[in-house]
Write a protein that holds these residues in place. Sequence first.
Motif, PDB file in Angstrom:
ATOM      1  N   GLY A  86      17.183  89.412  65.571  1.00 16.87           N
ATOM      2  CA  GLY A  86      17.326  88.007  65.194  1.00 16.87           C
ATOM      3  C   GLY A  86      18.485  87.793  64.230  1.00 16.87           C
ATOM      4  O   GLY A  86      19.207  86.797  64.330  1.00 16.87           O
ATOM      5  N   GLY A  87      18.677  88.731  63.323  1.00 18.53           N
ATOM      6  CA  GLY A  87      19.800  88.636  62.387  1.00 18.53           C
ATOM      7  C   GLY A  87      21.145  88.730  63.094  1.00 18.53           C
ATOM      8  O   GLY A  87      22.085  88.003  62.757  1.00 18.53           O
ATOM      9  N   ALA A  88      21.227  89.625  64.069  1.00 21.99           N
ATOM     10  CA  ALA A  88      22.473  89.738  64.841  1.00 21.99           C
ATOM     11  C   ALA A  88      22.737  88.443  65.607  1.00 21.99           C
ATOM     12  O   ALA A  88      23.871  87.934  65.615  1.00 21.99           O
ATOM     13  N   PHE A  89      21.688  87.912  66.224  1.00 22.15           N
ATOM     14  CA  PHE A  89      21.853  86.645  66.956  1.00 22.15           C
ATOM     15  C   PHE A  89      22.213  85.506  66.004  1.00 22.15           C
ATOM     16  O   PHE A  89      23.049  84.661  66.328  1.00 22.15           O
ATOM     17  N   TYR A  90      21.580  85.488  64.833  1.00 21.11           N
ATOM     18  CA  TYR A  90      21.881  84.457  63.840  1.00 21.11           C
ATOM     19  C   TYR A  90      23.348  84.523  63.420  1.00 21.11           C
ATOM     20  O   TYR A  90      24.007  83.482  63.278  1.00 21.11           O
ATOM     21  N   ALA A  91      23.857  85.731  63.228  1.00 25.23           N
ATOM     22  CA  ALA A  91      25.268  85.887  62.842  1.00 25.23           C
ATOM     23  C   ALA A  91      26.182  85.267  63.893  1.00 25.23           C
ATOM     24  O   ALA A  91      27.194  84.638  63.557  1.00 25.23           O
ATOM     25  N   PHE A  92      25.812  85.415  65.156  1.00 24.24           N
ATOM     26  CA  PHE A  92      26.616  84.790  66.202  1.00 24.24           C
ATOM     27  C   PHE A  92      26.553  83.272  66.111  1.00 24.24           C
ATOM     28  O   PHE A  92      27.574  82.597  66.199  1.00 24.24           O
ATOM     29  N   SER A  93      25.355  82.725  65.957  1.00 20.25           N
ATOM     30  CA  SER A  93      25.217  81.271  65.882  1.00 20.25           C
ATOM     31  C   SER A  93      25.900  80.682  64.654  1.00 20.25           C
ATOM     32  O   SER A  93      26.525  79.629  64.726  1.00 20.25           O
ATOM     33  N   ALA A  94      25.763  81.363  63.527  1.00 22.72           N
ATOM     34  CA  ALA A  94      26.251  80.812  62.262  1.00 22.72           C
ATOM     35  C   ALA A  94      27.711  81.133  61.977  1.00 22.72           C
ATOM     36  O   ALA A  94      28.380  80.354  61.289  1.00 22.72           O
ATOM     37  N   ILE A  95      28.210  82.257  62.495  1.00 20.81           N
ATOM     38  CA  ILE A  95      29.542  82.707  62.090  1.00 20.81           C
ATOM     39  C   ILE A  95      30.478  82.986  63.266  1.00 20.81           C
ATOM     40  O   ILE A  95      31.590  82.456  63.332  1.00 20.81           O
ATOM     41  N   VAL A  96      30.041  83.840  64.191  1.00 17.09           N
ATOM     42  CA  VAL A  96      30.947  84.316  65.241  1.00 17.09           C
ATOM     43  C   VAL A  96      31.377  83.195  66.179  1.00 17.09           C
ATOM     44  O   VAL A  96      32.588  82.995  66.387  1.00 17.09           O
ATOM     45  N   MET A  97      30.441  82.451  66.742  1.00 14.40           N
ATOM     46  CA  MET A  97      30.821  81.409  67.695  1.00 14.40           C
ATOM     47  C   MET A  97      31.641  80.294  67.039  1.00 14.40           C
ATOM     48  O   MET A  97      32.645  79.864  67.624  1.00 14.40           O
ATOM     49  N   ASN A 102      21.731  81.180  72.617  1.00 15.48           N
ATOM     50  CA  ASN A 102      21.664  82.087  71.479  1.00 15.48           C
ATOM     51  C   ASN A 102      20.799  81.513  70.361  1.00 15.48           C
ATOM     52  O   ASN A 102      20.086  82.246  69.681  1.00 15.48           O
ATOM     53  N   HIS A 103      20.847  80.207  70.171  1.00 18.24           N
ATOM     54  CA  HIS A 103      19.973  79.576  69.174  1.00 18.24           C
ATOM     55  C   HIS A 103      18.502  79.835  69.529  1.00 18.24           C
ATOM     56  O   HIS A 103      17.690  80.123  68.650  1.00 18.24           O
ATOM     57  N   VAL A 104      18.185  79.732  70.808  1.00 17.88           N
ATOM     58  CA  VAL A 104      16.808  79.976  71.265  1.00 17.88           C
ATOM     59  C   VAL A 104      16.396  81.401  70.950  1.00 17.88           C
ATOM     60  O   VAL A 104      15.329  81.647  70.381  1.00 17.88           O
ATOM     61  N   ARG A 105      17.230  82.369  71.310  1.00 15.70           N
ATOM     62  CA  ARG A 105      16.843  83.759  71.076  1.00 15.70           C
ATOM     63  C   ARG A 105      16.842  84.116  69.601  1.00 15.70           C
ATOM     64  O   ARG A 105      16.052  84.959  69.175  1.00 15.70           O
ATOM     65  N   THR A 106      17.657  83.459  68.803  1.00 12.32           N
ATOM     66  CA  THR A 106      17.629  83.673  67.359  1.00 12.32           C
ATOM     67  C   THR A 106      16.286  83.251  66.777  1.00 12.32           C
ATOM     68  O   THR A 106      15.626  84.020  66.063  1.00 12.32           O
ATOM     69  N   VAL A 107      15.885  82.029  67.089  1.00  8.97           N
ATOM     70  CA  VAL A 107      14.607  81.509  66.573  1.00  8.97           C
ATOM     71  C   VAL A 107      13.451  82.364  67.079  1.00  8.97           C
ATOM     72  O   VAL A 107      12.541  82.717  66.320  1.00  8.97           O
ATOM     73  N   ALA A 108      13.480  82.729  68.358  1.00 13.74           N
ATOM     74  CA  ALA A 108      12.389  83.524  68.936  1.00 13.74           C
ATOM     75  C   ALA A 108      12.276  84.891  68.261  1.00 13.74           C
ATOM     76  O   ALA A 108      11.176  85.324  67.900  1.00 13.74           O
ATOM     77  N   ALA A 109      13.387  85.570  68.074  1.00 13.91           N
ATOM     78  CA  ALA A 109      13.349  86.906  67.468  1.00 13.91           C
ATOM     79  C   ALA A 109      12.914  86.845  66.009  1.00 13.91           C
ATOM     80  O   ALA A 109      12.106  87.673  65.562  1.00 13.91           O
ATOM     81  N   LEU A 110      13.418  85.878  65.263  1.00 13.50           N
ATOM     82  CA  LEU A 110      13.039  85.778  63.847  1.00 13.50           C
ATOM     83  C   LEU A 110      11.588  85.323  63.681  1.00 13.50           C
ATOM     84  O   LEU A 110      10.884  85.817  62.792  1.00 13.50           O
ATOM     85  N   ALA A 111      11.142  84.419  64.542  1.00 13.74           N
ATOM     86  CA  ALA A 111       9.733  84.012  64.491  1.00 13.74           C
ATOM     87  C   ALA A 111       8.829  85.183  64.858  1.00 13.74           C
ATOM     88  O   ALA A 111       7.777  85.395  64.227  1.00 13.74           O
ATOM     89  N   ALA A 112       9.219  85.966  65.849  1.00 12.55           N
ATOM     90  CA  ALA A 112       8.443  87.152  66.221  1.00 12.55           C
ATOM     91  C   ALA A 112       8.383  88.130  65.062  1.00 12.55           C
ATOM     92  O   ALA A 112       7.314  88.680  64.758  1.00 12.55           O
TER      93      ALA A 112
END
Length: 161
Positions: A20-31, A139-149
Motif C-alpha cells: 500500500g505504501g508503494a502504491f501510495y507513493a505512486f499516487s501521491a508523488i510518482v504520477m 492505483n488509488h483503488v489498490r492503495t486504499v485496499a492494501a492499506l485498509a487490509a
Amino acid sequence: MTDAFLIATVAASVASGCVGGAFYAFSAIVMPGLARLSTTQAVTTMQAINVAAVRVPFMLAFVGAAVLSVVLGIRGFATLGEPGALLLIVASALYLVGSFVVTIAANVPINDAVGRADASVPETADLWARLSARWTRLNHVRTVAALAAAALFAVSAVVAG
C-alpha cells in the motif's frame, strides 16, 4: 489464535502495508511527477519503473501478502464466530480483490501497453494521457485496499491475539 497464525497475520499486515505504501507513493508523488514531464520523458520513465518493479523486493511483499491473504481468509472462515475471524475475511478480500486482482487484471495490462509504446512518436501522447489517467484511478483503488487490509490485519491480530 495460534502463534503461527498470529505471526502470519502480522506478516500480512506488514506486507500489505508495504505494498500500500508503494502504491501510495505512486499516487501521491510518482504520477504527479510524471505529469510534469514531456510525454517522451514520462513514457520512458514509466517503462523503466515497470521493469524495476518486477523484482524480488516488491514481488515478495506483493505476492506474499496475496498468499497470506488466501491462508488467513480460509482461517477466518474456519474460525468464524471467534474474535478477529471476520476481520481476517474482510482484510483478505480487500487485499486479494482490491489490490492483487486489480493489479493483475487492470494495471499490468496498462503497464504492458505503455511498455510497447514508442515514446518518440506523436500518437503516444494520446495513449499516455488516456492510460496514465486510468492507471492512476486504479492505483488509488489498490492503495486504499492494501492499506485498509493492513489495518484490518493488524486489528485482527490485536483482537484475536
